[in-house]
Every structure is written in C-alpha cells, then in structure tokens.
Scaffold this motif. Sequence first.
Motif, PDB file in Angstrom:
ATOM      1  N   LEU A 115      43.507  42.972  13.741  1.00  0.00           N
ATOM      2  CA  LEU A 115      43.651  41.130  13.532  1.00  0.00           C
ATOM      3  C   LEU A 115      44.828  40.648  12.217  1.00  0.00           C
ATOM      4  CD1 LEU A 115      43.261  38.885  15.313  1.00  0.00           C
ATOM      5  CD2 LEU A 115      40.289  39.174  13.840  1.00  0.00           C
ATOM      6  N   ASP A 116      44.419  41.958  11.560  1.00  0.00           N
ATOM      7  CA  ASP A 116      45.461  41.136  10.190  1.00  0.00           C
ATOM      8  C   ASP A 116      47.134  41.259  10.678  1.00  0.00           C
ATOM      9  OD1 ASP A 116      43.788  40.500   8.569  1.00  0.00           O
ATOM     10  OD2 ASP A 116      44.062  42.001   7.607  1.00  0.00           O
ATOM     11  N   ALA A 117      47.355  42.396  11.686  1.00  0.00           N
ATOM     12  CA  ALA A 117      48.924  42.360  12.188  1.00  0.00           C
ATOM     13  C   ALA A 117      49.129  41.565  13.163  1.00  0.00           C
ATOM     14  CB  ALA A 117      48.809  43.864  13.339  1.00  0.00           C
ATOM     15  N   LEU A 118      48.556  40.892  13.769  1.00  0.00           N
ATOM     16  CA  LEU A 118      48.634  39.710  14.689  1.00  0.00           C
ATOM     17  C   LEU A 118      48.834  37.991  13.806  1.00  0.00           C
ATOM     18  CD1 LEU A 118      45.954  40.691  17.388  1.00  0.00           C
ATOM     19  CD2 LEU A 118      49.028  41.004  17.429  1.00  0.00           C
ATOM     20  N   ARG A 119      47.638  38.176  12.900  1.00  0.00           N
ATOM     21  CA  ARG A 119      47.843  37.101  11.851  1.00  0.00           C
ATOM     22  C   ARG A 119      47.199  37.032  10.978  1.00  0.00           C
ATOM     23  NH1 ARG A 119      47.572  30.362  13.416  1.00  0.00           N
ATOM     24  NH2 ARG A 119      48.433  29.538  10.834  1.00  0.00           N
ATOM     25  N   ALA A 120      47.743  36.899  10.006  1.00  0.00           N
ATOM     26  CA  ALA A 120      46.979  37.226   8.365  1.00  0.00           C
ATOM     27  C   ALA A 120      47.546  35.899   7.308  1.00  0.00           C
ATOM     28  CB  ALA A 120      47.161  38.983   7.737  1.00  0.00           C
ATOM     29  N   ASP A 121      47.582  35.091   7.797  1.00  0.00           N
ATOM     30  CA  ASP A 121      48.034  33.737   7.008  1.00  0.00           C
ATOM     31  C   ASP A 121      46.549  32.984   6.448  1.00  0.00           C
ATOM     32  OD1 ASP A 121      48.483  33.205   9.386  1.00  0.00           O
ATOM     33  OD2 ASP A 121      49.305  31.194   8.570  1.00  0.00           O
ATOM     34  N   VAL A 122      45.674  32.675   7.562  1.00  0.00           N
ATOM     35  CA  VAL A 122      44.110  32.336   7.791  1.00  0.00           C
ATOM     36  C   VAL A 122      43.682  32.572   7.649  1.00  0.00           C
ATOM     37  CG1 VAL A 122      45.298  29.514   7.818  1.00  0.00           C
ATOM     38  CG2 VAL A 122      44.808  31.084   9.887  1.00  0.00           C
ATOM     39  N   PRO A 123      42.457  32.196   7.807  1.00  0.00           N
ATOM     40  CA  PRO A 123      40.771  33.078   8.720  1.00  0.00           C
ATOM     41  C   PRO A 123      40.982  32.958  10.580  1.00  0.00           C
ATOM     42  CG  PRO A 123      39.859  32.132   7.388  1.00  0.00           C
ATOM     43  CD  PRO A 123      41.918  31.379   7.128  1.00  0.00           C
ATOM     44  N   VAL A 124      40.712  34.253  10.572  1.00  0.00           N
ATOM     45  CA  VAL A 124      40.495  33.917  12.580  1.00  0.00           C
ATOM     46  C   VAL A 124      39.278  34.919  12.792  1.00  0.00           C
ATOM     47  CG1 VAL A 124      41.839  35.109  14.145  1.00  0.00           C
ATOM     48  CG2 VAL A 124      42.866  34.344  12.294  1.00  0.00           C
ATOM     49  N   ARG A 125      38.648  34.579  12.913  1.00  0.00           N
ATOM     50  CA  ARG A 125      37.629  34.900  14.293  1.00  0.00           C
ATOM     51  C   ARG A 125      37.717  35.119  15.575  1.00  0.00           C
ATOM     52  NH1 ARG A 125      32.815  31.618  15.114  1.00  0.00           N
ATOM     53  NH2 ARG A 125      33.151  29.432  14.404  1.00  0.00           N
ATOM     54  N   VAL A 126      38.243  36.220  16.101  1.00  0.00           N
ATOM     55  CA  VAL A 126      37.911  36.687  17.630  1.00  0.00           C
ATOM     56  C   VAL A 126      36.916  37.351  18.830  1.00  0.00           C
ATOM     57  CG1 VAL A 126      39.957  37.398  19.670  1.00  0.00           C
ATOM     58  CG2 VAL A 126      40.609  36.107  17.321  1.00  0.00           C
ATOM     59  N   GLN A 127      36.807  36.034  19.366  1.00  0.00           N
ATOM     60  CA  GLN A 127      35.535  36.480  20.151  1.00  0.00           C
ATOM     61  C   GLN A 127      35.416  37.265  20.961  1.00  0.00           C
ATOM     62  OE1 GLN A 127      32.958  33.750  22.042  1.00  0.00           O
ATOM     63  NE2 GLN A 127      30.830  34.579  21.073  1.00  0.00           N
ATOM     64  N   HIS A 128      35.284  38.071  21.974  1.00  0.00           N
ATOM     65  CA  HIS A 128      34.964  39.371  22.680  1.00  0.00           C
ATOM     66  C   HIS A 128      34.686  38.369  24.340  1.00  0.00           C
ATOM     67  CE1 HIS A 128      34.715  42.716  25.509  1.00  0.00           C
ATOM     68  NE2 HIS A 128      35.501  43.407  25.097  1.00  0.00           N
ATOM     69  N   ARG A 129      34.850  38.855  25.047  1.00  0.00           N
ATOM     70  CA  ARG A 129      34.997  37.977  25.707  1.00  0.00           C
ATOM     71  C   ARG A 129      33.237  38.253  27.101  1.00  0.00           C
ATOM     72  NH1 ARG A 129      38.030  40.963  31.641  1.00  0.00           N
ATOM     73  NH2 ARG A 129      37.709  43.159  30.990  1.00  0.00           N
ATOM     74  N   SER A 130      32.907  39.262  26.087  1.00  0.00           N
ATOM     75  CA  SER A 130      31.471  39.656  26.653  1.00  0.00           C
ATOM     76  C   SER A 130      30.254  38.686  25.667  1.00  0.00           C
ATOM     77  CB  SER A 130      31.058  40.919  26.251  1.00  0.00           C
ATOM     78  OG  SER A 130      30.670  41.439  25.474  1.00  0.00           O
ATOM     79  N   GLY A 131      30.496  37.959  25.085  1.00  0.00           N
ATOM     80  CA  GLY A 131      29.924  37.205  23.860  1.00  0.00           C
ATOM     81  C   GLY A 131      29.446  37.762  22.831  1.00  0.00           C
ATOM     82  N   ALA A 132      29.615  39.602  23.043  1.00  0.00           N
ATOM     83  CA  ALA A 132      28.715  39.725  22.140  1.00  0.00           C
ATOM     84  C   ALA A 132      28.788  40.405  20.909  1.00  0.00           C
ATOM     85  CB  ALA A 132      27.903  42.143  23.094  1.00  0.00           C
ATOM     86  N   LEU A 133      30.208  40.111  20.765  1.00  0.00           N
ATOM     87  CA  LEU A 133      31.202  40.787  19.512  1.00  0.00           C
ATOM     88  C   LEU A 133      32.323  39.973  18.949  1.00  0.00           C
ATOM     89  CD1 LEU A 133      32.739  42.964  17.663  1.00  0.00           C
ATOM     90  CD2 LEU A 133      34.080  43.937  19.678  1.00  0.00           C
TER      91      LEU A 133
END
Length: 463
Positions: A115-133
């Motif tokens: 995820l850092d390789a995609l965007r690292a300048d700000v805090p990023v959180r990404v939810q899996h589409r299952s909602g479990a992760l």
Amino acid sequence: MSGLLIRDAEVDGRRCSVRVRDGLVEELGAVPARAPGEEEIDAAGGALLPGLTDHHLHLFALAAAFASVRCGPPDVRDRPALRAALHRAAPDRHGWVRGIGYAERVAGALDATGLDALRADVPVRVQHRSGALWVLNSRAAERAGLRSGRHPGIERDAAGAPTGRLWRADDWLRGRLPETAPPSLTAVGRRLAGYGITAVTDATPRLAPDAVGALAEEAGSGRLPQRLLLLGAPLSTPPSARPAPGPWKIVLADSVLPDFGGLTEEIDAAHRQGRPVAVHTVTAASLALLLAALEQTGALPGDRVEHAAVVPAEAVPVVRRLGLRVVTQPGFLADRGDAFLDGTPAHEHDGLYRCASFLRAGVPLALSSDAPYGPLDPWSVIRAATTRHVPGGRTANPAERLTAAQALTAYLSPPHAPGSPPPRLRPGSPADLLLLAVPLADALSDPSADLVRLTLIGGRILR
C-alpha cells in the motif's frame, strides 16, 4: 396534506383505488371522489405493493462507503487504476484516506509495504470487499499503534512485526482512529427509498450503546425514514425499545471458528433473553458447527442463518427440521461470482448461495444486500437470483434459480419474519408502500429500480 388518494393502482391483480390517511391504508376498492385537501395520484395501472425490506445490511458502514474511494471492480481493475484512485482521493479532515471494495485481482494480497507503493504520503486504510480485512499503509499503521497492539486479528510476519493487515478488528481499529461522529444516514435513507425499501435490518454485531443511540437518533429524526431492526442490539434491550431489537447476531468467522461450548453458551444466553439468533456462516464447516450447536441447545422460533454462502445438500433438511430461516445474498454472484467459483472446491459449487433448494424444502427464505459489501439495489439482487450469472459469463448452479416472483416475495417479507408471506394491503394496514410505473407482470419480466415511481413510509411520500 390531509391524505393521499392513489387512483387506478394494480393491487393483487386487480385495478382499484387506495386512500391513505394517518399513516394507514384507510380504503381500498371503489373509493369515492378526492376529499378536500387530499393529494391525488394517478397510478395508471402501476402495481402498488408493500414496501421492500432489506433483511441484512450495515447502515453506518454503508454511509461511510458513500464517502470513501472505491478500490475494486468495477471502478478499479488494476494496480495503475488503484494508484490513481488513491491519489485522487482527498484526505478527510484528520488527514486519512479511506478505501473500500478491494479485491486481490486488482493488485494482489496488499500489505503495508504494497500500500505504501501506491500512496505513502498520508495515512491510508483500505477495506477488503468481504468486510473482514483492513489493510493499513505504514503511516496508518504507526498512527493506529499496530506494533504494540494486542488484538488477535493483527497479522504479523515471522519476526513478529505487523504486516498492516487486520482481520475482523473493526472495533479495535475504530478505537485508535481519530474520533469522528457517526455519519449521517440521510443519503442512505434517500437511496433506500429510491429502491422502494421501507424497512431495513442492521446486521452489525455487538453494537455499543453509543452506536445504538446514534442509530436511534437517525431513525427518530427522520434522516433514516425506514423502519429499523437491530441484530446487534445488546441482549439486555427490552423488546419495546426503538429501534427494535432483532435476533442476536453471532459471527462464525471463517478464519477462526469458536469452540463448540462457547457457541452453545452464547446461543443459550440469547434464547434465555427471548432473543432468537442470527448466525453469520459462509463456509460448510461453520454451518455444520452452527447446526450441531442448535441440535444441542434447541432452536427458538426466529433463529436465522445469515448468508448461508456454502450449504451442502445434506444440510438443507437439517435447516428445515430445526425450523430455521435463511437470509442470503445471491447478488454476490452477479457482483463477484467468478471469485466464488474459482476460489471454492468444485464439489462445493452446487452449494453456493442456494435459493430454490430452501424453498422446495419449505425453509423460509429472504433476500438482502449485505451492503456495503454486496450490491444495495434489490432489483439487481432479484435479477441475480433469477439468472445466477457471474460476471465472466458462467452460471452458478442454475438449479438454484428463483422465479422473479419468488425473488420479489423474498424481499417483501416483514422485518421480524424474513421469508414469511408478504403483508396484504387492506384497510388498517400500515401505509408502507411501493408504487411501480408498470403492472407487476411487466416489472417481473425485466426487474429494474427505474420502475420505482414512489415510496411511502407511514403514508409519507419519499421522492
């Protein structure tokens, strides 16, 4: 407005007029002329139905999803598109970016480094589409204190360092994010009304008292106009409370199943409070555990199986014998059915999101969205139940297809009794209604949300 007169509506196959007053259906049939101050609508033969119920969704997560960046199909399909989407996303007032709907086929099994390789300048959180992760980048992991965190869902590498991946740790993570007020449900209520939905069941488990209070405020203020049932309301909630408590939600996580004794104790505790249980099960193993537990505890009328994503044929008569209801989501097949077919053993394909088998066995069956993790539009779920087509063109067990009438009926059942026959329109019944632009037969031939002309809740028109 002192009332509403709907002229020339199709009700139970016949053309008639319906008068609504004080939140109830007052007259139905050959209604006389419009009363003074009464609004009149010409239905032009369009079907007038009880409002739809979404029997399983997550309201605050859905509201948050409306304000989040999409990170998976169909909006985002590869790594460059994901990088672009994350960089277009404006951080919230605390500087965070929230992504939803991620699928591995976009950019693999994401962790903090990926995820850092995609965007690292700000805090990023990404939810899996299952909602479990949830996946956190390094800035977000540092802000949330993953390194010193004690939750069992914090994934760690061989050296004990957190990977940035958190499994079923929503409550723990929420307590370490910048404090924010619960999102308004105004947009959610408006979207639901546009689909003809007049009642919803929030399936979020173990709601904290402040979350229950926030949902009560949204419903009481009218920002969420739909009737509301809560599966996660504390066991101590009295039946007369508003929002009303539903069956007690239990999650059988597919990653780590609970021990048998603990599960039976939780079921017994709910039953002693007069609460049925609504149990999340998405694997054959978790369903077998649930059925064994209910064989020991005994079932309570209203006990429900949520999702029933994989159901072996031999389990269907057991579900019937125990008197269970099933609330399932065939919309997942149209949304991500390829992943289900490719990710489950071939011998389980016939058991994926069964529908017709339950009806043939006499099991009460209701359909729902599981939004925001599944498609919210009930008309798309109805289409998915009738075709069982997956995005790649295959068909997931056509023997489980429903007719459009069966699928619609599974959305018309009342919130407290999913899978029961729909309420009938008659004098004295609540004016929670859905008016279509065409007769019912035409709507069933090509189900679409575009056919929803207006929705009434308690006699009030929601446009």
